[in-house]
Design a protein around this motif. Structure first.
Motif, PDB file in Angstrom:
ATOM      1  N   ILE A  29       0.840  -1.202   0.000  1.00 27.07           N
ATOM      2  CA  ILE A  29       0.000   0.000   0.000  1.00 27.07           C
ATOM      3  C   ILE A  29       0.877   1.255   0.000  1.00 27.07           C
ATOM      4  CG2 ILE A  29      -1.694   1.319   1.298  1.00 27.07           C
ATOM      5  CD1 ILE A  29      -2.790  -1.328   2.363  1.00 27.07           C
ATOM      6  N   ALA A  30       1.883   1.262   0.871  1.00 25.55           N
ATOM      7  CA  ALA A  30       2.760   2.428   0.982  1.00 25.55           C
ATOM      8  C   ALA A  30       3.486   2.702  -0.328  1.00 25.55           C
ATOM      9  CB  ALA A  30       3.761   2.207   2.115  1.00 25.55           C
ATOM     10  N   GLU A  31       3.943   1.649  -0.969  1.00 24.73           N
ATOM     11  CA  GLU A  31       4.671   1.818  -2.223  1.00 24.73           C
ATOM     12  C   GLU A  31       3.764   2.344  -3.336  1.00 24.73           C
ATOM     13  OE1 GLU A  31       7.239  -0.909  -5.417  1.00 24.73           O
ATOM     14  OE2 GLU A  31       6.623  -1.723  -3.472  1.00 24.73           O
ATOM     15  N   ASP A  32       2.555   1.806  -3.424  1.00 22.15           N
ATOM     16  CA  ASP A  32       1.637   2.208  -4.488  1.00 22.15           C
ATOM     17  C   ASP A  32       1.127   3.634  -4.292  1.00 22.15           C
ATOM     18  OD1 ASP A  32      -0.062   1.668  -6.847  1.00 22.15           O
ATOM     19  OD2 ASP A  32      -1.712   1.765  -5.411  1.00 22.15           O
ATOM     20  N   LEU A  33       0.795   3.994  -3.059  1.00 22.19           N
ATOM     21  CA  LEU A  33       0.256   5.328  -2.786  1.00 22.19           C
ATOM     22  C   LEU A  33       1.346   6.355  -2.498  1.00 22.19           C
ATOM     23  CD1 LEU A  33      -2.805   4.430  -0.490  1.00 22.19           C
ATOM     24  CD2 LEU A  33      -2.781   4.836  -2.962  1.00 22.19           C
ATOM     25  N   ARG A  34       2.593   5.888  -2.431  1.00 20.81           N
ATOM     26  CA  ARG A  34       3.748   6.747  -2.167  1.00 20.81           C
ATOM     27  C   ARG A  34       3.605   7.468  -0.824  1.00 20.81           C
ATOM     28  NH1 ARG A  34       4.924   9.425  -8.182  1.00 20.81           N
ATOM     29  NH2 ARG A  34       5.200   7.419  -9.277  1.00 20.81           N
ATOM     30  N   ILE A  35       3.317   6.661   0.177  1.00 18.69           N
ATOM     31  CA  ILE A  35       3.214   7.153   1.547  1.00 18.69           C
ATOM     32  C   ILE A  35       4.100   6.295   2.437  1.00 18.69           C
ATOM     33  CG2 ILE A  35       0.884   8.083   1.267  1.00 18.69           C
ATOM     34  CD1 ILE A  35      -0.216   5.539   2.521  1.00 18.69           C
ATOM     35  N   SER A  36       4.268   6.702   3.685  1.00 17.59           N
ATOM     36  CA  SER A  36       5.084   5.926   4.619  1.00 17.59           C
ATOM     37  C   SER A  36       4.306   4.729   5.157  1.00 17.59           C
ATOM     38  CB  SER A  36       5.528   6.811   5.786  1.00 17.59           C
ATOM     39  OG  SER A  36       4.403   7.177   6.568  1.00 17.59           O
ATOM     40  N   VAL A  85     -12.336   1.867  -1.715  1.00 17.02           N
ATOM     41  CA  VAL A  85     -10.941   1.608  -1.358  1.00 17.02           C
ATOM     42  C   VAL A  85     -10.209   0.930  -2.506  1.00 17.02           C
ATOM     43  CG1 VAL A  85      -9.391   0.333   0.170  1.00 17.02           C
ATOM     44  CG2 VAL A  85     -11.401   1.486   1.116  1.00 17.02           C
ATOM     45  N   ALA A  86     -10.884   0.015  -3.175  1.00 17.94           N
ATOM     46  CA  ALA A  86     -10.252  -0.754  -4.236  1.00 17.94           C
ATOM     47  C   ALA A  86      -9.932   0.078  -5.477  1.00 17.94           C
ATOM     48  CB  ALA A  86     -11.145  -1.932  -4.625  1.00 17.94           C
ATOM     49  N   PHE A  87     -10.675   1.160  -5.706  1.00 18.36           N
ATOM     50  CA  PHE A  87     -10.524   1.867  -6.979  1.00 18.36           C
ATOM     51  C   PHE A  87      -9.986   3.298  -6.869  1.00 18.36           C
ATOM     52  CE2 PHE A  87     -13.538  -1.448  -8.257  1.00 18.36           C
ATOM     53  CZ  PHE A  87     -12.928  -1.893  -9.427  1.00 18.36           C
ATOM     54  N   THR A  88      -9.855   3.826  -5.670  1.00 15.58           N
ATOM     55  CA  THR A  88      -9.349   5.189  -5.553  1.00 15.58           C
ATOM     56  C   THR A  88      -7.864   5.197  -5.215  1.00 15.58           C
ATOM     57  OG1 THR A  88      -9.687   7.342  -4.513  1.00 15.58           O
ATOM     58  CG2 THR A  88      -9.843   5.418  -3.096  1.00 15.58           C
ATOM     59  N   SER A  89      -7.196   6.283  -5.609  1.00 13.27           N
ATOM     60  CA  SER A  89      -5.785   6.462  -5.266  1.00 13.27           C
ATOM     61  C   SER A  89      -5.596   7.628  -4.300  1.00 13.27           C
ATOM     62  CB  SER A  89      -4.957   6.715  -6.538  1.00 13.27           C
ATOM     63  OG  SER A  89      -4.975   5.582  -7.389  1.00 13.27           O
ATOM     64  N   ALA A  92      -6.985  10.508   1.252  1.00 13.64           N
ATOM     65  CA  ALA A  92      -8.116  11.026   2.035  1.00 13.64           C
ATOM     66  C   ALA A  92      -9.384  10.228   1.762  1.00 13.64           C
ATOM     67  CB  ALA A  92      -8.344  12.505   1.705  1.00 13.64           C
ATOM     68  N   ALA A  93      -9.594   9.858   0.487  1.00 17.77           N
ATOM     69  CA  ALA A  93     -10.786   9.079   0.137  1.00 17.77           C
ATOM     70  C   ALA A  93     -10.747   7.699   0.763  1.00 17.77           C
ATOM     71  CB  ALA A  93     -10.918   8.967  -1.375  1.00 17.77           C
ATOM     72  N   ILE A  94      -9.558   7.093   0.804  1.00 18.15           N
ATOM     73  CA  ILE A  94      -9.429   5.765   1.415  1.00 18.15           C
ATOM     74  C   ILE A  94      -9.683   5.843   2.916  1.00 18.15           C
ATOM     75  CG2 ILE A  94      -7.817   3.880   1.913  1.00 18.15           C
ATOM     76  CD1 ILE A  94      -6.494   4.429  -0.771  1.00 18.15           C
ATOM     77  N   ILE A  95      -9.144   6.871   3.559  1.00 17.35           N
ATOM     78  CA  ILE A  95      -9.385   7.063   4.987  1.00 17.35           C
ATOM     79  C   ILE A  95     -10.880   7.200   5.256  1.00 17.35           C
ATOM     80  CG2 ILE A  95      -9.198   8.762   6.854  1.00 17.35           C
ATOM     81  CD1 ILE A  95      -6.752   7.106   6.741  1.00 17.35           C
ATOM     82  N   ALA A  96     -11.566   8.015   4.420  1.00 12.97           N
ATOM     83  CA  ALA A  96     -13.004   8.215   4.596  1.00 12.97           C
ATOM     84  C   ALA A  96     -13.771   6.916   4.363  1.00 12.97           C
ATOM     85  CB  ALA A  96     -13.505   9.300   3.644  1.00 12.97           C
ATOM     86  N   ALA A  97     -13.365   6.149   3.346  1.00  8.79           N
ATOM     87  CA  ALA A  97     -14.044   4.886   3.046  1.00  8.79           C
ATOM     88  C   ALA A  97     -13.817   3.865   4.153  1.00  8.79           C
ATOM     89  CB  ALA A  97     -13.550   4.330   1.709  1.00  8.79           C
ATOM     90  N   ARG A  98     -12.621   3.866   4.723  1.00 10.78           N
ATOM     91  CA  ARG A  98     -12.345   2.960   5.837  1.00 10.78           C
ATOM     92  C   ARG A  98     -13.221   3.310   7.048  1.00 10.78           C
ATOM     93  NH1 ARG A  98      -9.812  -1.741   6.047  1.00 10.78           N
ATOM     94  NH2 ARG A  98      -8.623  -1.221   7.917  1.00 10.78           N
ATOM     95  N   ALA A  99     -13.396   4.589   7.297  1.00  7.06           N
ATOM     96  CA  ALA A  99     -14.262   5.014   8.396  1.00  7.06           C
ATOM     97  C   ALA A  99     -15.705   4.596   8.124  1.00  7.06           C
ATOM     98  CB  ALA A  99     -14.171   6.527   8.575  1.00  7.06           C
ATOM     99  N   LEU A 100     -16.142   4.734   6.868  1.00  7.80           N
ATOM    100  CA  LEU A 100     -17.507   4.363   6.501  1.00  7.80           C
ATOM    101  C   LEU A 100     -17.734   2.860   6.659  1.00  7.80           C
ATOM    102  CD1 LEU A 100     -20.132   5.580   5.382  1.00  7.80           C
ATOM    103  CD2 LEU A 100     -19.308   5.036   3.087  1.00  7.80           C
TER     104      LEU A 100
END
Length: 398
Positions: A29-36, A85-89, A92-100
């Motif tokens: 996930i970190a590599e694909d989204l370029r996050i830590s 989660v599966a289709f967004t990059s 913020a959208a993934i965080i919101a979807a995880r909360a939902l």
């Protein structure tokens, strides 16, 4: 056992998978989204916190809704959130979807437990709840190895698509095999919060909070603990998680039988005490050999979920007129424990070593035993007299 209990357990399994499934694919996930890695790890934290905080509120807000319809609506929201989660990059959208997905999942889990308990006679409630928690515990512990397997083969988004498809199948099962269910009597939020003034009830709720905090202090960092201790291969690490999951599922079922056979109070004290001890045994056996450690680890895993049936039955006995509120609050405590254990485990690693995580977790679990002993030794919680025109969940609800 009523076959509808198994349908509810399957739905609970699907919902539970999504919480920790990212644990084994954080690097992807970190590599694909370029996050830590730390930022990717927030996908677990936001889920746990959202689940914990939203459960009691949503159960109260939806108290007047017919239960089958509510179940299907929340499953639909859960499915859509995982598709996002599966289709967004977008982080913020993934965080919101995880909360939902956590918010909808919190309602589904409470409904699964309360409806399962209503489907069976009093003598089988522990086993029915145990079956639901076999699904939940199995999903939480099997989610990591399944996520690793599917994610490494098809990419980190694939597990979320699988969950979305399984959600559709679970919805079909609920729609086809369950009956319309009248909502429980509406209890004002003020009355629900008043339950927390009772020391016996609040201490009963704290049992699972402390137990899961201690558990996640080690389980959340089981991979670095095992790899640093034994230098195992990735394939062997997958086997470790698989065995852990099998033991946890078995423990959930055994816990239901123990609660029915020996009573909830005795079951709670014995299981919590043995669980705390098992974490210290895990630390000791890690100094002996990998195979001895595996045996101790599986015992620890089984005990980690064996407590759930007795705990849930105990809460229903304390406040039968507030069943869904109690179960929702307990589910919140569980997920707060997951979040707190993850934070404590990370702090231990940062300031010392992952080798210290087992005994730190064991001490926290020992505190859970003290809280359990306190709760069980108190006088009975004052019963609220029910109006003659209302009733709690009926045996013909599904």
């Amino acid at each position: 056992m009523n076959f509808r209990v198994y349908i509810l357990a399957i739905a609970a399994f699907v919902v539970g998978m999504v919480e920790l499934i990212v644990g084994g694919i954080l690097n992807l996930i970190a590599e694909d989204l370029r996050i830590s890695i730390g930022s990717a790890g927030q996908f677990i934290t936001i889920f746990s916190i959202s689940f914990a905080l939203s459960g009691p509120i949503l159960i109260n807000v939806t108290a007047k809704m017919e239960r089958k319809k509510l179940y299907l609506y929340t499953m639909a929201v859960f499915m859509i959130s995982n598709v996002i989660v599966a289709f967004t990059s977008s982080y913020a959208a993934i965080i919101a979807a995880r909360a939902l997905s956590a918010m909808s999942g919190s309602v589904i889990v409470v409904l699964s437990v309360s409806l399962a308990a209503s489907l069976v006679p009093e003598t089988h409630k522990g086993r029915a709840i145990g079956i639901i928690y076999m699904g939940i515990s199995g999903s939480l512990v099997l989610g990591v190895p399944l996520g690793m397997m599917i994610g490494n083969a098809y990419g980190w988004r694939a597990p979320f698509l699988v969950i979305a498809v399984l959600s559709l199948l679970a919805m079909a099962g609920i729609a086809m095999f369950t009956k319309r269910t009248a909502p429980s009597p509406v209890i004002p939020l003020r009355e629900q919060l008043a339950l927390l003034k009772n020391g016996k009830i609040i201490s009963a709720q704290l049992i699972v909070l402390l137990l899961l905090t201690g558990h996640l202090t080690l389980y959340g960092y089981l991979q670095p603990f095992v790899e640093s201790t034994f230098q195992v291969s990735p394939a062997m690490m997958s086997l470790v998680y698989f065995l852990f999951g099998i033991a946890a599922v078995s423990g959930g079922g055994a816990g239901g039988w123990i609660a029915d056979r020996f009573g909830t109070k005795r079951a709670i004290l014995v299981i919590v005490a043995c669980f705390s001890l098992s974490m210290f045994v895990v630390l000791l056996t890690a100094q002996i050999s990998f195979w001895v450690f595996l045996i101790a680890m599986m015992i620890w895993s089984a005990l980690s979920w064996a407590i759930s049936p007795a705990q849930q039955t105990y809460l229903l006995q304390l406040a039968p007129d507030n069943a869904e509120t109690q179960l929702s609050l307990n589910s919140s405590m569980l997920h707060l424990g997951i979040a707190m254990g993850s934070i404590i485990g990370s702090t231990v690693i940062e300031h010392s070593s992952v080798s210290n995580n087992p005994w730190v977790g064991g001490l926290i679990a020992a505190a859970a035993f003290g809280v359990a002993a306190y709760s069980l030794s108190r006088g009975s919680a004052p019963a609220k007299e029910k109006p003659a025109s209302t009733s709690s969940l009926s045996a013909e609800q599904l």
